[in-house]
Design a protein around this motif. Structure first.
Motif, PDB file in Angstrom:
ATOM      1  N   VAL A 143       0.852  -1.187   0.000  1.00 50.16           N
ATOM      2  CA  VAL A 143       0.000   0.000   0.000  1.00 50.16           C
ATOM      3  C   VAL A 143       0.884   1.232   0.000  1.00 50.16           C
ATOM      4  O   VAL A 143       1.880   1.278   0.723  1.00 50.16           O
ATOM      5  N   SER A 144       0.541   2.208  -0.834  1.00 51.57           N
ATOM      6  CA  SER A 144       1.285   3.459  -0.876  1.00 51.57           C
ATOM      7  C   SER A 144       0.297   4.616  -0.795  1.00 51.57           C
ATOM      8  O   SER A 144      -0.657   4.679  -1.566  1.00 51.57           O
ATOM      9  N   GLU A 197      -6.190   0.217   3.757  1.00 52.51           N
ATOM     10  CA  GLU A 197      -5.796   0.005   2.371  1.00 52.51           C
ATOM     11  C   GLU A 197      -5.350   1.292   1.690  1.00 52.51           C
ATOM     12  O   GLU A 197      -5.095   1.305   0.488  1.00 52.51           O
ATOM     13  N   GLY A 198      -5.289   2.378   2.465  1.00 57.52           N
ATOM     14  CA  GLY A 198      -4.786   3.626   1.917  1.00 57.52           C
ATOM     15  C   GLY A 198      -5.829   4.552   1.334  1.00 57.52           C
ATOM     16  O   GLY A 198      -5.478   5.548   0.693  1.00 57.52           O
ATOM     17  N   HIS A 199      -7.126   4.278   1.556  1.00 56.79           N
ATOM     18  CA  HIS A 199      -8.180   5.137   1.028  1.00 56.79           C
ATOM     19  C   HIS A 199      -8.474   6.269   2.009  1.00 56.79           C
ATOM     20  O   HIS A 199      -8.584   6.051   3.222  1.00 56.79           O
ATOM     21  N   LYS A 219       4.037   4.265   3.197  1.00 52.58           N
ATOM     22  CA  LYS A 219       3.909   2.974   2.517  1.00 52.58           C
ATOM     23  C   LYS A 219       3.780   1.838   3.521  1.00 52.58           C
ATOM     24  O   LYS A 219       4.301   1.909   4.631  1.00 52.58           O
ATOM     25  N   ARG A 220       3.043   0.800   3.098  1.00 48.09           N
ATOM     26  CA  ARG A 220       2.900  -0.398   3.914  1.00 48.09           C
ATOM     27  C   ARG A 220       3.575  -1.563   3.214  1.00 48.09           C
ATOM     28  O   ARG A 220       3.381  -1.780   2.020  1.00 48.09           O
TER      29      ARG A 220
END
Length: 327
Positions: free
Chosen positions: A23-24, A66-68, A319-320
Motif C-alpha cells: 500500500v502506498s 488500504e490507503g483510502h 507505505k505499507r
C-alpha cells in the motif's frame, strides 16, 4: 544482553521486510487528500486506520488500512481546532482522535469523523510526546535545571494536563553528540524508551507501573568521528560545536519504536548503498538482527509494516510493506 546478564536473543523466527510495498499513500499528481508537502508523523489508530500529519499543509488526514482517504481534521492557524504544526495522533477507546500541535504546544481532540471537540494548552515545552492507553502524556523537552541552566528531560503530564512530573533529567547542551543528551521514543500502548551516555543501553519504562522495568544492552564497535563524516553531515561548519569529550559516534542515532512494541534502533552504520542499518528488537526486547529499511519506520502491527519517507523527486509518502518471516 538483558539486565540480568542473559543474552537477549529471540528464539522465534527472524523476519525481514518485503521490498515491494503493498500500500502506498501519497501521489505526485492527483486528488488533494493524497498530496503531501511535509509528513511529520504517521500513526496507526486503534481501529486500524492511519493518521498522517502533514506539517506542510497544516492538517491531519486519516486513511483506512488500504490507503483510502477517510477524513481530514484541522487547518493551519492558532485558534481552536487549528494547528501551527500538527504532529503525532492517537485514538482512545471512544474513537476520539487526539493530535499534538508541536509548535502550538496544545493537544486537540476530534471525533472519529474529523469534527473538532476540544483542546488543552500544555504546561510544558514538549519536543516530542506520546499518549498511553489511559490518556497520560509522556514526552521529552527542556526544563529548568540546576544553577539556572536547562535540562533535557522526559516528563509525564496527566489529564487535565495542567502540570508535569519529571521522570529523568540531564544537563542540556547545544553540542552535537553530547554525552549527556537523552534520546527518547515511545512504543506500544504503555512503554517508553530512552538512551543516554556512551554505551549501547536502552531503558524501558512502564507508564502504568511508573518505573523502569528493563535495561537492554548490546555489544557494538565504536565508530570514530572523522572529517569525512562531519562533511557528509554538514557539521564541518564553524558554527557547529562537537562535544570535546566525544571521540567516537554514539552507538545509537535514533529510536523508532512501533505500535506493537517492536523497536528499531537506527545506528550510524550504513550498507554499500549508504542506507542506514537498524538493529531490531522484538516485543520482549530481544535482539532480532539488523535491517536496512525503506524510509523511516513508524508502525508495525502483525505482519504490517509502515514507513514514512521522501522519494527521489522530493515527494512525501506513507507505505505499507509485508513482513516476511524466516523459519
Amino acid at each position: 544482553c538483558s539486565s540480568d546478564g542473559v543474552p537477549s536473543v529471540a528464539t522465534h523466527p527472524v523476519w525481514e521486510v518485503d521490498p515491494e510495498a503493498l500500500v502506498s499513500i501519497g501521489v505526485t499528481e492527483g486528488d488533494a487528500p493524497y498530496l503531501f508537502e511535509d509528513v511529520g508523523a504517521a500513526r496507526l489508530l486503534r481501529d486500524g486506520r492511519i493518521a498522517v500529519a502533514d506539517r506542510g499543509r497544516g492538517v491531519i488526514r486519516v486513511f483506512d488500512g488500504e490507503g483510502h482517504f477517510a477524513a481530514e481534521m484541522g487547518r493551519r492557524g492558532q485558534g481552536p481546532g487549528e494547528f501551527v504544526s500538527p504532529g503525532k495522533a492517537w485514538a482512545n477507546e471512544k474513537g476520539e482522535i487526539f493530535v499534538f500541535d508541536n509548535l502550538g504546544q496544545k493537544l486537540l481532540c476530534y471525533s472519529s469523523d474529523g469534527r473538532y471537540l476540544r483542546q488543552n494548552i500544555l504546561p510544558y515545552r514538549f519536543f516530542s510526546v506520546f499518549m498511553d492507553s489511559e490518556g497520560r502524556l509522556f514526552g521529552s523537552g527542556w526544563g529548568d535545571g540546576e544553577e539556572n541552566g536547562m535540562d533535557n528531560q522526559i516528563v509525564c503530564c496527566i489529564p487535565p494536563y495542567k502540570e508535569v512530573s519529571v521522570i529523568v533529567s540531564r544537563p542540556y547542551t547545544r553540542e552535537f553528540f553530547s554525552i549527556s543528551s537523552l534520546q527518547y521514543a515511545a512504543a506500544g500502548p504503555d512503554h517508553i524508551f530512552w538512551r543516554e551516555g556512551e554505551d549501547y543501553e536502552l531503558f524501558v519504562y512502564d507508564t502504568l507501573e511508573r518505573k523502569i522495568i528493563k535495561k537492554i544492552t548490546k555489544d557494538f564497535t565504536p565508530k570514530p568521528i572523522t572529517r569525512k563524516f562531519l562533511t557528509n553531515w554538514g557539521l564541518d561548519r564553524k558554527d557547529v560545536s562537537i562535544d570535546p569529550k566525544r571521540k567516537n559516534l554514539p552507538p545509537i542515532q535514533a529510536l523508532y519504536p512501533s505500535f506493537s512494541d517492536v523497536i528499531f534502533v537506527r545506528t550510524f552504520e550504513t550498507n554499500e548503498d549508504n542506507h542506514s542499518i537498524y538493529n531490531v528488537f522484538d516485543p520482549e526486547w530481544r535482539y532480532l538482527g539488523d535491517l536496512t529499511l525503506p524510509g523511516n519506520p513508524y508502525l508495525t502491527k502483525g505482519d504490517k509494516f509502515y514507513t514514512v519517507g521522501i522519494d527521489p523527486d522530493g515527494y512525501c509518502f506513507v507505505k505499507r510493506y509485508r513482513i516476511v518471516r524466516h523459519f
